[in-house]
Design a protein around this motif. Sequence first.
Motif, PDB file in Angstrom:
ATOM      1  N   ALA A  46      53.964  47.779  41.783  1.00  0.00           N
ATOM      2  CA  ALA A  46      53.129  48.695  41.012  1.00  0.00           C
ATOM      3  C   ALA A  46      52.730  48.027  39.700  1.00  0.00           C
ATOM      4  CB  ALA A  46      53.892  49.984  40.732  1.00  0.00           C
ATOM      5  N   LEU A  47      51.460  48.158  39.317  1.00  0.00           N
ATOM      6  CA  LEU A  47      50.935  47.534  38.108  1.00  0.00           C
ATOM      7  C   LEU A  47      50.214  48.567  37.253  1.00  0.00           C
ATOM      8  CD1 LEU A  47      49.465  44.229  39.610  1.00  0.00           C
ATOM      9  CD2 LEU A  47      51.552  44.463  38.254  1.00  0.00           C
ATOM     10  N   PRO A  48      50.130  48.324  35.957  1.00  0.00           N
ATOM     11  CA  PRO A  48      49.378  49.237  35.095  1.00  0.00           C
ATOM     12  C   PRO A  48      47.906  49.297  35.496  1.00  0.00           C
ATOM     13  CG  PRO A  48      50.735  47.740  33.784  1.00  0.00           C
ATOM     14  CD  PRO A  48      50.776  47.246  35.194  1.00  0.00           C
ATOM     15  N   GLY A  49      47.308  50.470  35.378  1.00  0.00           N
ATOM     16  CA  GLY A  49      45.871  50.616  35.560  1.00  0.00           C
ATOM     17  C   GLY A  49      45.371  50.388  36.969  1.00  0.00           C
ATOM     18  N   GLU A  50      46.206  50.620  37.975  1.00  0.00           N
ATOM     19  CA  GLU A  50      45.753  50.375  39.350  1.00  0.00           C
ATOM     20  C   GLU A  50      44.515  51.212  39.661  1.00  0.00           C
ATOM     21  OE1 GLU A  50      48.424  50.249  42.560  1.00  0.00           O
ATOM     22  OE2 GLU A  50      49.997  49.195  41.456  1.00  0.00           O
ATOM     23  N   GLY A  51      43.527  50.577  40.271  1.00  0.00           N
ATOM     24  CA  GLY A  51      42.291  51.250  40.619  1.00  0.00           C
ATOM     25  C   GLY A  51      41.322  51.395  39.466  1.00  0.00           C
ATOM     26  N   ARG A  52      41.625  50.741  38.302  1.00  0.00           N
ATOM     27  CA  ARG A  52      40.765  50.918  37.127  1.00  0.00           C
ATOM     28  C   ARG A  52      40.378  49.607  36.464  1.00  0.00           C
ATOM     29  NH1 ARG A  52      44.391  54.849  33.746  1.00  0.00           N
ATOM     30  NH2 ARG A  52      46.007  53.750  34.871  1.00  0.00           N
ATOM     31  N   ALA A  80      41.809  44.895  46.136  1.00  0.00           N
ATOM     32  CA  ALA A  80      40.858  46.009  46.199  1.00  0.00           C
ATOM     33  C   ALA A  80      41.456  47.282  45.626  1.00  0.00           C
ATOM     34  CB  ALA A  80      40.404  46.230  47.645  1.00  0.00           C
ATOM     35  N   THR A  81      42.773  47.473  45.776  1.00  0.00           N
ATOM     36  CA  THR A  81      43.405  48.676  45.223  1.00  0.00           C
ATOM     37  C   THR A  81      43.559  48.601  43.710  1.00  0.00           C
ATOM     38  OG1 THR A  81      45.707  47.913  45.415  1.00  0.00           O
ATOM     39  CG2 THR A  81      44.703  48.915  47.378  1.00  0.00           C
ATOM     40  N   LEU A  82      43.509  47.400  43.153  1.00  0.00           N
ATOM     41  CA  LEU A  82      43.648  47.231  41.713  1.00  0.00           C
ATOM     42  C   LEU A  82      42.332  47.437  40.979  1.00  0.00           C
ATOM     43  CD1 LEU A  82      45.899  44.038  41.751  1.00  0.00           C
ATOM     44  CD2 LEU A  82      46.644  46.390  41.300  1.00  0.00           C
ATOM     45  N   LEU A  83      41.233  47.122  41.658  1.00  0.00           N
ATOM     46  CA  LEU A  83      39.924  47.181  41.023  1.00  0.00           C
ATOM     47  C   LEU A  83      39.352  48.586  41.006  1.00  0.00           C
ATOM     48  CD1 LEU A  83      38.285  43.999  42.565  1.00  0.00           C
ATOM     49  CD2 LEU A  83      38.550  44.430  40.104  1.00  0.00           C
ATOM     50  N   ALA A  84      38.550  48.853  39.976  1.00  0.00           N
ATOM     51  CA  ALA A  84      37.738  50.057  39.957  1.00  0.00           C
ATOM     52  C   ALA A  84      36.664  49.946  41.034  1.00  0.00           C
ATOM     53  CB  ALA A  84      37.099  50.218  38.580  1.00  0.00           C
ATOM     54  N   PRO A  85      36.085  51.060  41.464  1.00  0.00           N
ATOM     55  CA  PRO A  85      34.996  50.990  42.443  1.00  0.00           C
ATOM     56  C   PRO A  85      33.895  50.049  41.965  1.00  0.00           C
ATOM     57  CG  PRO A  85      35.692  53.250  42.112  1.00  0.00           C
ATOM     58  CD  PRO A  85      36.423  52.444  41.085  1.00  0.00           C
ATOM     59  N   GLY A  86      33.488  49.124  42.839  1.00  0.00           N
ATOM     60  CA  GLY A  86      32.470  48.153  42.478  1.00  0.00           C
ATOM     61  C   GLY A  86      32.968  47.053  41.579  1.00  0.00           C
ATOM     62  N   GLY A  87      34.302  46.934  41.430  1.00  0.00           N
ATOM     63  CA  GLY A  87      34.878  45.924  40.550  1.00  0.00           C
ATOM     64  C   GLY A  87      34.688  44.518  41.078  1.00  0.00           C
ATOM     65  N   LEU A  88      34.928  43.555  40.187  1.00  0.00           N
ATOM     66  CA  LEU A  88      34.622  42.149  40.450  1.00  0.00           C
ATOM     67  C   LEU A  88      35.899  41.336  40.641  1.00  0.00           C
ATOM     68  CD1 LEU A  88      32.299  39.977  40.463  1.00  0.00           C
ATOM     69  CD2 LEU A  88      32.793  39.673  38.025  1.00  0.00           C
ATOM     70  N   LEU A  89      35.946  40.561  41.718  1.00  0.00           N
ATOM     71  CA  LEU A  89      37.000  39.572  41.932  1.00  0.00           C
ATOM     72  C   LEU A  89      36.392  38.188  41.765  1.00  0.00           C
ATOM     73  CD1 LEU A  89      39.709  38.379  42.953  1.00  0.00           C
ATOM     74  CD2 LEU A  89      38.839  38.710  45.288  1.00  0.00           C
ATOM     75  N   ALA A 118      31.895  23.691  39.457  1.00  0.00           N
ATOM     76  CA  ALA A 118      31.796  23.114  38.114  1.00  0.00           C
ATOM     77  C   ALA A 118      33.041  22.286  37.850  1.00  0.00           C
ATOM     78  CB  ALA A 118      31.667  24.209  37.048  1.00  0.00           C
ATOM     79  N   GLY A 119      32.832  21.084  37.322  1.00  0.00           N
ATOM     80  CA  GLY A 119      33.966  20.232  37.003  1.00  0.00           C
ATOM     81  C   GLY A 119      34.832  19.907  38.194  1.00  0.00           C
ATOM     82  N   GLY A 120      34.250  19.859  39.388  1.00  0.00           N
ATOM     83  CA  GLY A 120      35.030  19.589  40.586  1.00  0.00           C
ATOM     84  C   GLY A 120      35.813  20.776  41.105  1.00  0.00           C
ATOM     85  N   ARG A 121      35.634  21.947  40.504  1.00  0.00           N
ATOM     86  CA  ARG A 121      36.329  23.163  40.911  1.00  0.00           C
ATOM     87  C   ARG A 121      35.332  24.132  41.529  1.00  0.00           C
ATOM     88  NH1 ARG A 121      38.993  24.783  35.357  1.00  0.00           N
ATOM     89  NH2 ARG A 121      39.854  26.522  36.555  1.00  0.00           N
ATOM     90  N   CYS A 122      35.803  24.966  42.457  1.00  0.00           N
ATOM     91  CA  CYS A 122      34.920  25.856  43.218  1.00  0.00           C
ATOM     92  C   CYS A 122      35.345  27.312  43.027  1.00  0.00           C
ATOM     93  CB  CYS A 122      34.971  25.499  44.699  1.00  0.00           C
ATOM     94  SG  CYS A 122      34.426  23.812  45.053  1.00  0.00           S
ATOM     95  N   PHE A 123      34.349  28.182  42.955  1.00  0.00           N
ATOM     96  CA  PHE A 123      34.601  29.588  42.654  1.00  0.00           C
ATOM     97  C   PHE A 123      33.748  30.481  43.541  1.00  0.00           C
ATOM     98  CE2 PHE A 123      35.311  27.040  38.909  1.00  0.00           C
ATOM     99  CZ  PHE A 123      36.557  27.467  38.468  1.00  0.00           C
ATOM    100  N   LEU A 124      34.278  31.667  43.785  1.00  0.00           N
ATOM    101  CA  LEU A 124      33.581  32.671  44.557  1.00  0.00           C
ATOM    102  C   LEU A 124      33.764  34.013  43.866  1.00  0.00           C
ATOM    103  CD1 LEU A 124      32.024  33.113  47.233  1.00  0.00           C
ATOM    104  CD2 LEU A 124      34.233  33.569  48.319  1.00  0.00           C
ATOM    105  N   ALA A 125      32.661  34.743  43.678  1.00  0.00           N
ATOM    106  CA  ALA A 125      32.702  36.083  43.093  1.00  0.00           C
ATOM    107  C   ALA A 125      32.420  37.095  44.186  1.00  0.00           C
ATOM    108  CB  ALA A 125      31.686  36.200  41.965  1.00  0.00           C
ATOM    109  N   LEU A 126      33.279  38.096  44.290  1.00  0.00           N
ATOM    110  CA  LEU A 126      33.160  39.150  45.290  1.00  0.00           C
ATOM    111  C   LEU A 126      33.215  40.498  44.593  1.00  0.00           C
ATOM    112  CD1 LEU A 126      35.801  37.756  47.810  1.00  0.00           C
ATOM    113  CD2 LEU A 126      33.312  37.553  48.040  1.00  0.00           C
ATOM    114  N   ARG A 127      32.413  41.434  45.065  1.00  0.00           N
ATOM    115  CA  ARG A 127      32.424  42.770  44.473  1.00  0.00           C
ATOM    116  C   ARG A 127      32.979  43.775  45.483  1.00  0.00           C
ATOM    117  NH1 ARG A 127      30.634  44.267  39.779  1.00  0.00           N
ATOM    118  NH2 ARG A 127      29.374  42.384  39.490  1.00  0.00           N
ATOM    119  N   SER A 128      33.871  44.612  44.988  1.00  0.00           N
ATOM    120  CA  SER A 128      34.491  45.618  45.839  1.00  0.00           C
ATOM    121  C   SER A 128      33.455  46.638  46.285  1.00  0.00           C
ATOM    122  CB  SER A 128      35.616  46.319  45.066  1.00  0.00           C
ATOM    123  OG  SER A 128      36.056  47.456  45.759  1.00  0.00           O
ATOM    124  N   ARG A 129      33.584  47.064  47.545  1.00  0.00           N
ATOM    125  CA  ARG A 129      32.697  48.109  48.054  1.00  0.00           C
ATOM    126  C   ARG A 129      33.421  49.444  48.159  1.00  0.00           C
ATOM    127  NH1 ARG A 129      29.918  44.616  52.961  1.00  0.00           N
ATOM    128  NH2 ARG A 129      28.345  43.564  51.707  1.00  0.00           N
TER     129      ARG A 129
END
Length: 252
Positions: A116-122, A147-156, A209-220
């Motif tokens: 359990a973490l503070p602010g789950e779902g927010r 997905a349970t930690l993020l607010a609706p439409g939140g960004l990973l 960038a800088g030899g590192r790779c990233f992916l951004a995903l948005r919660s549905r």
Amino acid sequence: MPYADGYDGPAAAWAAADPYAAALRAGRGPLFLRRADGRLLPLEVERWCARPDPVDLDVLDRCEGAVLDVGCGPGRLVAELAVRGRTVLGVDVSEAAVEHTARLGGPALRRSVFEALPGEGRWDTVLLMDGNIGIGGDPRALLARTATLLAPGGLLIAETAPADVDERFQVRISDARRTSGAPFPWARLGAPALLRYARGWRPTGQWTAGGRCFLALRSRRASSSAEPPKRTAVISSQRARKPSGERPVADR
């Protein structure tokens, strides 16, 4: 501290790993994840213990709202966001990592992402940097938990391996002279593999960038009436502490 859903092993292994704690306290390696077949995966301790580099800063510029840094390590990203006045919390199972984050002025808790973490779902943004998409060795489970930690439409925002890989294996923590703790599961994913597991997520960005790779995903996940995490400081501690009048904490 017990860890939920069978993740006692990995969390306990990281928390008790003397080479890992020693490397963080010294601010340098060498440090590795040693696979069962003997192969060593290097861990970039010097970069983690340094100030955020331009690649890190670009990631932080992309963050939205309140940010949860999962597997925050020594806290360079948490501290930078705190300096910017952002609502932020780092979580890590390592006592040494949480202590280092606190010394930098970043709020952090010694806790597994599967507890359990503070602010789950927010939370508006969750970060899985520095290979932390491998936590638990089960990307689907980690994405579901995120997905349970993020607010609706939140960004990973997840940092992926630069190669097109999809590996699961058992590892132990090693400084090449000694190997510590029990084996625990880990994963190594490139962006194509992560996208395959990200059902229920909407890809919104992919960059290198800088030899590192990233992916951004948005919660549905469907919207809810939950309020965002409070803009009060979250205590930097090894364990969750009780709220007091002098040092407010986010809701648990």
